[in-house]
Design a protein around this motif. Structure first.
Motif, short mmCIF file in Angstrom:
data_model
loop_
_atom_site.label_atom_id
_atom_site.label_comp_id
_atom_site.label_asym_id
_atom_site.label_seq_id
_atom_site.Cartn_x
_atom_site.Cartn_y
_atom_site.Cartn_z
N GLY A 72 0.81 -1.21 0.00
CA GLY A 72 0.00 0.00 0.00
C GLY A 72 0.84 1.26 0.00
N LEU A 73 1.93 1.26 0.77
CA LEU A 73 2.79 2.44 0.82
C LEU A 73 3.55 2.63 -0.49
N TYR A 80 -5.50 8.01 0.31
CA TYR A 80 -5.15 7.53 -1.03
C TYR A 80 -6.15 6.47 -1.47
N ASN A 81 -6.59 5.64 -0.54
CA ASN A 81 -7.55 4.60 -0.87
C ASN A 81 -8.89 5.20 -1.31
N ILE A 82 -9.30 6.27 -0.64
CA ILE A 82 -10.55 6.94 -1.01
C ILE A 82 -10.46 7.48 -2.44
N ALA A 83 -9.30 8.00 -2.81
CA ALA A 83 -9.12 8.54 -4.16
C ALA A 83 -9.05 7.44 -5.21
N ARG A 84 -8.71 6.24 -4.78
CA ARG A 84 -8.49 5.14 -5.72
C ARG A 84 -9.70 4.24 -5.88
N ILE A 85 -10.49 4.06 -4.82
CA ILE A 85 -11.60 3.11 -4.81
C ILE A 85 -12.87 3.82 -4.40
N ALA A 86 -13.95 3.59 -5.11
CA ALA A 86 -15.23 4.25 -4.83
C ALA A 86 -16.12 3.43 -3.90
N ASP A 87 -15.64 2.29 -3.41
CA ASP A 87 -16.40 1.43 -2.51
C ASP A 87 -16.21 1.92 -1.08
N GLU A 88 -17.27 2.49 -0.50
CA GLU A 88 -17.14 3.08 0.83
C GLU A 88 -16.88 2.04 1.91
N ALA A 89 -17.33 0.82 1.70
CA ALA A 89 -17.07 -0.24 2.68
C ALA A 89 -15.57 -0.55 2.73
N VAL A 90 -14.93 -0.57 1.58
CA VAL A 90 -13.48 -0.79 1.52
C VAL A 90 -12.75 0.40 2.13
N ASN A 91 -13.21 1.62 1.81
CA ASN A 91 -12.59 2.82 2.39
C ASN A 91 -12.62 2.76 3.92
N LEU A 92 -13.77 2.38 4.47
CA LEU A 92 -13.93 2.32 5.92
C LEU A 92 -13.03 1.25 6.53
N ALA A 93 -12.96 0.09 5.89
CA ALA A 93 -12.14 -0.99 6.41
C ALA A 93 -10.66 -0.63 6.40
N VAL A 94 -10.22 0.02 5.33
CA VAL A 94 -8.82 0.46 5.25
C VAL A 94 -8.53 1.50 6.32
N ALA A 95 -9.44 2.44 6.52
CA ALA A 95 -9.25 3.49 7.53
C ALA A 95 -9.20 2.89 8.94
N ARG A 96 -10.08 1.93 9.21
CA ARG A 96 -10.08 1.29 10.53
C ARG A 96 -8.77 0.54 10.77
N ALA A 97 -8.30 -0.16 9.75
CA ALA A 97 -7.05 -0.91 9.90
C ALA A 97 -5.87 0.02 10.13
N ALA A 98 -5.89 1.17 9.45
CA ALA A 98 -4.77 2.12 9.55
C ALA A 98 -4.73 2.82 10.90
N THR A 99 -5.87 2.90 11.58
CA THR A 99 -5.94 3.65 12.84
C THR A 99 -6.18 2.75 14.05
N ARG A 100 -6.09 1.44 13.87
CA ARG A 100 -6.42 0.54 14.98
C ARG A 100 -5.48 0.73 16.18
#
Length: 238
Positions: free
Chosen positions: A131-132, A172-192
Motif C-alpha cells: 500500500g505504501l 489515497y484509498n478513497i481517491a483510488r476506490i469508490a467502494d465506501e465499505a473498503v474505504n472504511l475498512a482500510v481506515a479502521r485498519a490504519a488507525t487501529r
C-alpha cells in the motif's frame, strides 16, 4: 538537573568542558542537547546538535535527532538534509518512516518514494508495504507500479477481507476506490493502534464558561493542517 536553577548551572559547565575538546567532547555536547531538551529550549538544542554534528558528521543517531526535532518544529525542508543521511545509512523501519514523513510533508515525493522502497527491501515480508509503495508511486506518476500494486492489494487482500496485513494510506484509498465499505475498512485498519492511546482531552464533562460569554458557546478549531494546505485555504472564508 531539571530544576531551572540547576539547568542554568549545568549547561555552562558542560559547554565549557566540551569547548576544550578531547575524547569526551562529543559526549558532552550530547548531554548538553539532552539537558536543553529537558528544559524545553528547542532553539538552543538545535544549535547544540549542529555543534555535535560538526564533530561527528556521519553519526546516524545525531542525524535522527536533528531530523525529528526540525520536523516537529515544522522546519521540514531543513529536516530533509538529515533525512537524506537516514535514507542512505539506516535500515531501522521506524527511523526510515520518520524520514519518509519528512520528505512527504516537505513536498519531495521522489525522495519519499525512495524511502518507502528501502523500507520494503529491508522488511522480512515485503508485501506489508504494498500500500505504501502504491501511494509513493502515485506521487511520482509511476503508473505501472500503481496498477501492479493495486491489482495485488485488491485481489489478494481486500477481496478476501484482509485489511490488516498491508498498509495503505486511507486518503489515497478513497481517491483510488469508490467502494465506501473498503474505504472504511482500510481506515479502521490504519488507525487501529490509536485505540490503545489515552485520549488527549477529557470531553466527558459539560462545557464551562458559558455564563461568562452571554450564554454563547465559544468554539475553537483544532487541525493539523493550519499551514500551506487546502484545509486552511478553504477555512479562511469561515
Amino acid at each position: 538537573t531539571q530544576h531551572p536553577v540547576g539547568l542554568s548551572v549545568v549547561i555552562p559547565v558542560y559547554r565549557g568542558a566540551a569547548l576544550r575538546g578531547g575524547q569526551h567532547s562529543l559526549t558532552l555536547w550530547r548531554r548538553i542537547f539532552e539537558t536543553q531538551m529537558e528544559a524545553g529550549d528547542i532553539d538552543a538544542a538545535l544549535i547544540t546538535l549542529r555543534q555535535a554534528l560538526s564533530l561527528a558528521p556521519g553519526d546516524l543517531e545525531l542525524h535522527q535527532q536533528a531530523a525529528r526535532l526540525l520536523f516537529s518544529s515544522t522546519l521540514h525542508f531543513q529536516a530533509g538534509c538529515h533525512a537524506r543521511h537516514i535514507l542512505e545509512k539506516s535500515t531501522d523501519d521506524d527511523t526510515l518512516a520518520m524520514a519518509e514523513n519528512v520528505y512527504r510533508f516537505s513536498m519531495q515525493p521522489f525522495e519519499a518514494y525512495q524511502v518507502v522502497k528501502k523500507r520494503r527491501d529491508c522488511a522480512a515480508n515485503p508485501n506489508l508495504y504494498l500500500g505504501l509503495v502504491l501511494c509513493g508511486a502515485q506521487g511520482i506518476c509511476e503508473w505501472d507500479t500503481v496498477a501492479e500494486c493495486a491489482r495485488t492489494l485488491d485481489t489478494e487482500y481486500y477481496a478476501k477481507g484482509d485489511f490488516t496485513t498491508v498498509r495503505e494510506i486511507p486518503l489515497y484509498n478513497i481517491a483510488r476506490i469508490a467502494d465506501e465499505a473498503v474505504n472504511l475498512a482500510v481506515a479502521r485498519a490504519a488507525t487501529r493502534h490509536l485505540e490503545e492511546l489515552a485520549p488527549a482531552f477529557d470531553l466527558s464533562g459539560r462545557f464551562s464558561g458559558k455564563e461568562k460569554n452571554n450564554g454563547k458557546i465559544r468554539v475553537g478549531l483544532l487541525s493539523a493542517d493550519f499551514s500551506s494546505h487546502p484545509v486552511i485555504q478553504l477555512i479562511i472564508g469561515l
